[in-house]
Design an enzyme around this catalytic site. Structure first.
Site, PDB file in Angstrom:
ATOM      1  CB  SER A 170      -1.715 -33.039  87.728  1.00 51.92           C
ATOM      2  OG  SER A 170      -1.324 -34.132  86.924  1.00 51.92           O
ATOM      3  CG  ASN A 227      -4.176 -33.020  81.581  1.00 50.31           C
ATOM      4  OD1 ASN A 227      -4.545 -31.975  81.050  1.00 50.31           O
ATOM      5  ND2 ASN A 227      -2.911 -33.406  81.587  1.00 50.31           N
ATOM      6  CB  CYS A 244      -3.003 -33.768  76.973  1.00 44.15           C
ATOM      7  SG  CYS A 244      -4.330 -34.965  77.069  1.00 44.15           S
ATOM      8  CE  LYS A 254      -4.143 -28.716  85.754  1.00 40.69           C
ATOM      9  NZ  LYS A 254      -2.922 -29.365  86.297  1.00 40.69           N
ATOM     10  CB  THR A 283       0.909 -24.892  81.488  1.00 41.08           C
ATOM     11  OG1 THR A 283       0.620 -25.916  80.522  1.00 41.08           O
ATOM     12  CG2 THR A 283       1.498 -25.517  82.731  1.00 41.08           C
ATOM     13  N   GLY A 305      -2.059 -22.226  89.602  1.00 40.34           N
ATOM     14  CA  GLY A 305      -1.291 -21.313  88.757  1.00 40.34           C
ATOM     15  C   GLY A 305      -0.519 -20.298  89.571  1.00 40.34           C
ATOM     16  N   GLY A 306       0.719 -20.607  89.885  1.00 38.53           N
ATOM     17  CA  GLY A 306       1.578 -19.653  90.573  1.00 38.53           C
ATOM     18  C   GLY A 306       1.332 -19.504  92.051  1.00 38.53           C
ATOM     19  N   GLY A 336       2.175 -26.063  92.569  1.00 36.25           N
ATOM     20  CA  GLY A 336       2.896 -26.772  91.529  1.00 36.25           C
ATOM     21  C   GLY A 336       4.344 -26.362  91.408  1.00 36.25           C
ATOM     22  CB  THR A 337       5.944 -23.736  89.324  1.00 33.66           C
ATOM     23  OG1 THR A 337       5.223 -24.105  88.136  1.00 33.66           O
ATOM     24  CG2 THR A 337       7.338 -23.313  88.925  1.00 33.66           C
TER      25      THR A 337
END
Length: 326
Positions: free
Chosen positions: A22, A128, A131, A168, A196, A247-248, A269-270
């Site tokens: 996301s 999510n 947040c 999440k 994150t 994650g990664g 993602g990243t």
């Protein structure tokens, strides 16, 4: 694409386990310039909120060693524009779409689920909960089992029956297993691990925080060991609950690591920021990694790291002995 990589996330069946994370695929139009989005197991949208948000002022992104630090503030057009413009386009592209939702209160989450209830083309909802929670002085829903459960319960109660709901979770908590259990008890069909990690960086030129939000969320290869640990722990406690590992993930071997820890799917993602075609490449590399290890089906690799030493899964094919030649 072979059936080797088919996977299930509770009631949701996917042709492969690779999806976007996301917030890292935009509306989908950006990535569609580089590959056919229907090749993904699923596309996960940027978190949709009740109202349009501009997000935090810049600078809101900075690179860190082996990672990316962001404090975007969940910018987006709001649910009205999403339903009018973004979701119909994804449906036209034949994309399996998981809609991420975020809110500032339990009621907002429930209202978003209600708005999505009768909308076609929603394969699942990702909640999510990492947040800000304005009902609790800016703290996160994902930091407390009861708060996390209240959000999941609201979404589950308002969305269409049969629509899978995934919570999440944030990794920077004392006991992620306890929060995972609370979410599943509240009606979550599965879990997305992880969001994150809260972190910060200071700019040595300005002598001030590098982000206007001071702290932000760390993603990228730097967080993968933490994410794998969370997946491993939650799968050990809830072996029947499907997990999306995040994650990664930058290579097929990264994806395989999450699957061995207990994930049934992974999200890229990243890596997509510097390699927009990362997701289909990861899928190709994952298929190659499974074949190289003679694993017949992805399902046979899920949670394999939990098995005792010497365990041979039924779908691992031993090498044929070489025939002697006379």
């Amino acid at each position: 694409m072979s059936d080797r990589v088919r996977t299930t996330l509770g009631p949701l069946e996917l042709p492969n386990p690779v999806m976007t994370a996301s917030g890292c695929g935009g509306t989908g139009r950006e990535l569609a310039q580089f590959f056919d989005l229907s090749r993904l197991g699923a596309f996960v949208t940027t978190s949709v909120m009740p109202q349009a948000r501009a997000g935090r002022p810049t600078p809101r992104v900075t690179e860190t060693p082996s990672g990316l630090l962001t404090a975007m503030g969940l910018p987006g057009p709001g649910v009205e524009t999403f339903l009018e413009n973004e979701l119909p386009w994804l449906i036209e592209q034949d994309v399996r779409t998981i809609v991420s939702v975020a809110g500032n209160s339990v009621d907002e989450y429930g209202d978003l689920a209600r708005r999505l209830r009768d909308v076609p083309g929603v394969a699942a909802i990702e909640v999510n909960i990492a947040c800000p929670n304005v009902e609790d002085r800016g703290r996160m829903f994902a930091w407390h089992p009861s708060a996390a459960a209240s959000v999941v319960r609201a979404v589950r109660g308002h969305c269409r029956p049969g629509t899978p709901v995934f919570a999440k979770l944030a990794p920077d908590v004392t006991d992620i297993v306890g929060i995972a259990l609370a979410c599943v008890d509240a009606g979550a069909d599965g879990l997305t691990l992880i969001n994150t990690i809260e972190a910060m960086a200071i700019d040595p030129r300005t002598l001030r925080p590098a982000l206007t939000g001071v702290s932000g969320g760390l993603s990228g290869p730097a967080v993968r060991p933490v994410a794998v640990r969370c997946v491993y722990q939650v799968h050990a406690a809830l072996p029947g609950t499907p997990i999306i590992g995040v994650g990664g993930v930058a290579t097929g071997l990264d994806a395989l690591e999450f699957i061995l820890a207990g994930a049934s799917a992974v999200a890229v993602g990243t890596a997509a920021f510097h390699d927009p075609s990362a997701a289909p490449r990861v899928l190709r590399e994952l298929e190659e990694a499974l074949a190289a290890r003679r694993i017949g089906r992805l399902a046979d690799a899920v949670g394999l790291a939990h098995k005792p030493a010497g365990y041979v899964p039924p779908q691992v094919r031993p090498e044929e002995p070489e025939k002697e030649t006379l």
